[in-house]
Design an enzyme around this catalytic site. Structure first.
Site, PDB file in Angstrom:
ATOM      1  CE  LYS A 119      26.206  44.260  41.592  1.00 16.94           C
ATOM      2  NZ  LYS A 119      26.678  43.429  41.895  1.00 16.94           N
ATOM      3  CD  GLU A 128      23.990  28.516  46.797  1.00 16.19           C
ATOM      4  OE1 GLU A 128      23.750  27.842  44.961  1.00 16.19           O
ATOM      5  OE2 GLU A 128      23.757  29.643  47.160  1.00 16.19           O
ATOM      6  NE  ARG A 146      19.129  26.861  43.083  1.00 15.28           N
ATOM      7  CZ  ARG A 146      19.869  27.524  42.668  1.00 15.28           C
ATOM      8  NH1 ARG A 146      20.897  27.595  41.766  1.00 15.28           N
ATOM      9  NH2 ARG A 146      18.258  28.175  41.569  1.00 15.28           N
TER      10      ARG A 146
HETATM   11  C1  LIG Z   1      20.969  30.299  44.313  1.00 19.09           C
HETATM   12  C2  LIG Z   1      21.905  31.497  44.684  1.00 19.09           C
HETATM   13  N1  LIG Z   1      22.879  31.744  45.284  1.00 19.09           N
HETATM   14  C3  LIG Z   1      23.126  32.720  45.665  1.00 19.09           C
HETATM   15  C4  LIG Z   1      22.525  34.255  44.820  1.00 19.09           C
HETATM   16  C5  LIG Z   1      22.929  36.063  45.813  1.00 19.09           C
HETATM   17  N2  LIG Z   1      23.013  36.685  44.993  1.00 19.09           N
HETATM   18  C6  LIG Z   1      22.235  37.483  44.036  1.00 19.09           C
HETATM   19  S1  LIG Z   1      22.803  38.561  42.943  1.00 19.09           S
HETATM   20  C7  LIG Z   1      23.864  37.159  43.181  1.00 19.09           C
HETATM   21  C8  LIG Z   1      25.506  38.244  42.250  1.00 19.09           C
HETATM   22  C9  LIG Z   1      25.518  37.503  41.053  1.00 19.09           C
HETATM   23  O1  LIG Z   1      26.199  38.138  40.504  1.00 19.09           O
HETATM   24  P1  LIG Z   1      25.748  38.340  38.677  1.00 19.09           P
HETATM   25  O2  LIG Z   1      25.734  37.217  37.968  1.00 19.09           O
HETATM   26  O3  LIG Z   1      27.751  38.078  37.987  1.00 19.09           O
HETATM   27  O4  LIG Z   1      24.941  39.104  38.639  1.00 19.09           O
HETATM   28  P2  LIG Z   1      25.361  41.013  38.502  1.00 19.09           P
HETATM   29  O5  LIG Z   1      25.291  40.792  40.063  1.00 19.09           O
HETATM   30  O6  LIG Z   1      26.642  41.226  38.393  1.00 19.09           O
HETATM   31  O7  LIG Z   1      24.509  41.389  37.807  1.00 19.09           O
HETATM   32  C10 LIG Z   1      24.122  36.748  44.439  1.00 19.09           C
HETATM   33  C11 LIG Z   1      25.375  35.697  44.757  1.00 19.09           C
HETATM   34  C12 LIG Z   1      21.701  33.862  44.516  1.00 19.09           C
HETATM   35  N3  LIG Z   1      20.353  35.425  44.311  1.00 19.09           N
HETATM   36  N4  LIG Z   1      20.952  32.744  44.689  1.00 19.09           N
END
Ligand SMILES: Cc1ncc(C[n+]2csc(CCOP(=O)(O)OP(=O)(O)O)c2C)c(N)n1
Length: 596
Positions: A253, A342, A370
């Site tokens: 990242k 969630e 959700r």
């Molecule tokens: C249902 C939901 N919960 C929380 C989020 C907030 N959120 C956005 S990105 C993220 C982390 C994602 O991590 P990952 O899948 O590992 O992808 P990366 O950003 O590391 O590429 C979160 C928790 C969301 N977008 N949707």
């Protein structure tokens, strides 16, 4: 105007141009994309870290596959900036996330290359599987359906449900696991440990069945997700293998920008920064500004938890964003990050409450959508003492339609046994949190927005509120305005301005949507023949609807005008621009009153 693209990038408008490049120029193209992204997001903030980490993935996929014929879905979609730049939106990228500009997330309406709209996590596998099954039914067996999903999003329940379903299909599905080992905050849970283990032990493990193979997926990897040549070759090999398959890529990242690699949580969405050094640029200054609702929430929760040892904190993957990280640091045994989950967060809270604990379950309003059934079936129906803190209530601004907390007041108002309130400022937030944890409070919902409110004496001792009572903010004789939550501060500005026109508007902060203050509403309806309701939430089912129902049930005659989010999806922009569009900023309220 936006950044100037490098020599190679400037020639690439669409994937067809990309396909003309010789392989040995791809690494340089990736560098130019990174430079472009850094320069653009340094001036026009966005999701930097995840998108920097997925540059090679985007280039390799569009180089090898035949998009948009082959379907490509980005899970969450905040990592898809390189994809946007390579698919006709390079010269529009300086409008990313702005009012009238392009969306920060993939959108079917924006480009045929955005095969499916995303924004919320863990949806891409289900959607890609649905498309793959549709292609097969339509007799198209060549089309590839690709989901790019992060390690945290893959652990989300829906993604697991899709894996389970896909594994018994013959779907032409390719899951590209973008494993950078981090969510927004450190990734959590047993699955992340498993991914780390197979990454370290893969040569040994590969002869044995792994998790994905147990789900009937063909597993490839792990591979270096920044080695563009190797990625291209692996994708070419995998392309014609039938059935569900997963390519495990290891990425970093923030790749290619030192600060973003070092401080991955901050640079997930850093705001303005210096494009050379990465230093953050704070436009706000620091003195004389009110604290963020989030900060007050986080600090107050710890204060309450010290007084009441039953209190537990829960966040589904947003510890920094919600400030639950304050309690996690001070009381690690009593505060939990449960991952992007969630539904689980709500029922986990229900279980704790069934055993006498008092969970404060903090969920962003749009993500709470959700867990609607869990709130009904597991919590409200059983009258459990859970406090739901809905962060990001109302229009959130630049994240746009997928992230606005527009529906919470409406969807929760229909559920029996809930107390629903929204503070006008940080001081009131503290009092609501205090009241919510008192014995017998039942299921409590406290809704507040992103960011800062107005300056108040928020550090003074908390006090118990009378549940179901509103506040008179100002006297008036010509018209009554009833608001809920911090949008009441726009009403305060409007009533001041109306005075200069000789209009005397009374203002009431209803505070509790449920139970609503019927005594106060009777007073208002007896005294005024013009009443305006104001809420930063959908016009259907929230405060305005509650007052309209009250009016009908009690046969009042007064004219009621409801201001709120209209019955359509609102796109991105600054919060002020969006309030303006919806007509409930101070100016809109003022204009409405003058028009009556
Ligand atoms: C249902 C939901 N919960 C929380 C989020 C907030 N959120 C956005 S990105 C993220 C982390 C994602 O991590 P990952 O899948 O590992 O992808 P990366 O950003 O590391 O590429 C979160 C928790 C969301 N977008 N949707």
């Amino acid at each position: 105007m936006g950044a100037i693209p490098g020599k190679i990038l400037s020639q690439i408008d669409y994937p067809a141009d990309l396909k003309k490049l010789p392989e040995d120029q791809l690494a340089l193209l990736c560098k130019e994309i990174r430079d472009f992204l850094i320069e653009e997001t340094s001036q026009n903030p966005g999701h930097l870290g995840s998108s920097l980490g997925a540059v090679e993935l985007a280039v390799a996929i569009h180089y090898v596959f035949d998009t948009p014929y082959d379907k490509l879905i980005w899970d969450v979609g905040h990592e898809a900036y390189a994809h946007k730049i390579l698919t006709g939106r390079r010269d529009l990228f300086h409008t990313n996330r702005t009012y009238g500009g392009i969306s920060g997330f993939p959108k079917m309406s924006e480009s045929e290359y955005d095969a499916f709209g995303t924004g919320h996590a863990s949806t891409s596998l289900s959607a890609a599987l649905g498309m793959a099954v549709a292609s097969a039914l339509q007799g198209d067996h060549d089309r590839m359906h690709i989901s790019v999903i992060g390690d945290a999003a893959l652990a989300g329940g829906m993604a697991m449900e899709a894996l389970n379903n896909a594994g018994v299909s013959k779907a032409n599905l390719l899951v590209i696991l973008n494993d950078n080992g981090i969510s927004i905050d450190p990734n959590v849970g047993a699955f992340k440990d498993y991914l780390a283990r197979i990454t370290q032990e893969q040569p040994v493990l590969h002869t044995r069945s792994n998790f994905f193979e147990a789900f009937n997926f063909q597993y490839f990897g792990p591979v270096d997700g920044h080695d563009i040549i190797y990625l291209v070759r692996r994708l070419r090999e995998i392309r014609y293998i039938p059935g569900p398959k997963l390519l495990h890529t290891i990425t970093t990242k923030g790749k290619g920008f030192k600060k973003a690699e070092e401080e991955q949580t901050i640079y997930h969405a850093p705001g303005l920064f210096n494009k050379i050094t990465g230093e953050l640029i704070n436009k706000e200054g620091s003195s004389g500004i009110p604290p963020k609702f989030q900060e007050v929430f986080g600090r107050t929760l710890v204060e309450l938890a010290k007084m009441n040892d039953k209190i537990i904190g829960i966040t589904p993957a947003m510890p920094t964003g919600s400030s639950m990280n304050i309690m996690m640091a001070e009381m690690p045994n009593r505060a939990f990050d449960v991952g992007i989950a969630e539904q689980h967060a709500v029922t986990f809270a229900a279980g704790l409450a069934a055993q006498g604990m008092i969970p404060f379950c903090n969920i962003y309003s749009s993500f709470m959508q959700r867990a609607f059934d869990q709130v009904i079936h597991d919590v409200a129906l059983q009258k459990l003492h859970v406090v739901f803190c809905l962060d990001r209530g109302g229009l959130v601004g630049e994240d746009g339609s997928t992230h606005h907390g527009a529906y919470d007041l409406a969807y929760f108002r229909s559920i029996p046994n809930l107390t629903i309130c929204s503070p006008i400022n940080e001081e009131d937030l503290r009092n609501m949190m205090y009241t919510a944890q008192l014995p017998g409070a039942g299921t409590f919902v406290i809704r507040y927005p992103k960011g800062r409110g107005v300056m108040t004496d928020w550090q003074r001792p908390m006090e118990k509120l009378n549940v179901g009572t509103g506040n008179k903010i100002s006297e008036g004789s010509d018209i009554a305005i009833v608001s809920i939550g911090p949008i009441g501060n726009e009403v305060i500005q409007a009533t001041e301005k109306l005075k200069t026109k000789g209009i005397s508007a009374a203002h009431y902060d209803i505070r509790f949507l449920k139970p609503i203050d019927e005594n106060l509403l009777h007073d208002i309806f007896r005294k005024f023949d013009k009443i305006i309701s104001v809420e930063d939430g959908t016009i259907i089912g929230g405060l305005g609807s509650a007052i309209a129902e009250f009016k009908a049930d009690n046969h009042y005659e007064a004219q009621l005008i409801r201001l709120g989010i209209p019955d359509r999806f609102i796109e991105q922009g600054s919060v002020g621009e969006l309030w303006r569009e919806c007509g409930f900023d101070a100016g809109g309220i003022y204009d409405t009153v003058l028009s009556l």
